[in-house]
Enzyme design. Structure first.
Site, PDB file in Angstrom:
ATOM      1  N   TYR A  65      -2.581   0.258  11.191  1.00 43.48           N
ATOM      2  CA  TYR A  65      -2.620  -0.126   9.782  1.00 43.48           C
ATOM      3  C   TYR A  65      -1.362   0.335   9.058  1.00 43.48           C
ATOM      4  CZ  TYR A  65      -4.098  -0.239   4.885  1.00 43.48           C
ATOM      5  OH  TYR A  65      -4.154  -0.465   3.523  1.00 43.48           O
TER       6      TYR A  65
ATOM      7  N   SER B 194       0.859  -1.183   0.000  1.00 41.41           N
ATOM      8  CA  SER B 194       0.000   0.000   0.000  1.00 41.41           C
ATOM      9  C   SER B 194       0.892   1.228   0.000  1.00 41.41           C
ATOM     10  CB  SER B 194      -0.900   0.025   1.245  1.00 41.41           C
ATOM     11  OG  SER B 194      -1.558   1.279   1.370  1.00 41.41           O
TER      12      SER B 194
END
Length: 205
Positions: free
Chosen positions: A60, A47
């Protein structure tokens, strides 16, 4: 820690990636030896959150930074075997994760202890919720571009080590990464649309 959200995120995003790589590593090495030099590669989808840190998602983002660091180390370790290690780092795309951000934020808020909710206050939460929903609607890209990038990373003879997917990541995020930390913090603070202080701070005035 092991019963909380941070451990779950690291279990999936970081330790899960390590487990999959370790499971296939003997096969990868044996194939690379058989056909050296080879075009064998490991492609890890991570990501853009693994490249640039922002607030309000530390577990996260931390798990994505860990996955990116692991992939970078793996790239150096497997170079002697002729194996490419590539990371694909999408920004916000139209996925169930992006579509459900508002619901996830509400669930997180309701799951906080009462004293923590009082510390932030309802007005602060409403502003944050509005920002998250607005970001998800405004800043998402078509998911097929991620698939196209994956195919490119597989087909290219010499792929880039790191592939950022999404125009905001390819230009804005990569530019920000060249800034000093203090300048990054300043840009993020100036770009924040939240002008509401946590209730705890208001109680001190």
């Amino acid at each position: 820690m092991r019963d909380g959200k941070p451990f779950h995120l690291f279990s999936v995003n970081y330790f899960g990636m390590i487990s999959v790589v370790k499971a296939f590593l003997p096969l990868i090495k044996s194939q690379s030896i058989a056909i050296y030099p080879s075009n064998i590669r490991v492609v890890n989808v991570i990501s853009a959150a693994g490249l640039f840190a922002a607030g309000n998602a530390s577990p996260y983002i931390g798990s994505k930074f860990a996955a990116e660091a692991f992939s970078s180390c793996l790239r150096h370790e497997l170079r002697a075997f002729g194996v490419h290690v590539v990371t694909v780092n999408p920004t916000m795309h139209q996925t169930p994760l992006a579509d459900g951000l508002g619901t996830q934020v509400q669930r997180l808020w309701r799951g906080l202890r009462i004293d923590l909710r009082e510390e932030y206050g309802e007005e602060y939460f409403k502003q944050y919720y509005s920002n998250v929903v607005h970001m998800a609607k405004r800043g998402t890209w078509e998911p097929h571009v991620v698939i196209d990038e994956l195919v490119t990373c597989i087909e290219l003879e010499s792929p880039f080590s790191q592939c950022v997917v999404g125009a905001d990541g390819k230009y804005g995020l990569l530019l920000m990464r060249h800034f000093s930390t203090w300048l990054q913090d300043l840009v993020l603070a100036m770009g924040s649309s939240s002008r509401i202080m946590p209730a705890f701070m208001n109680s001190r005035t």
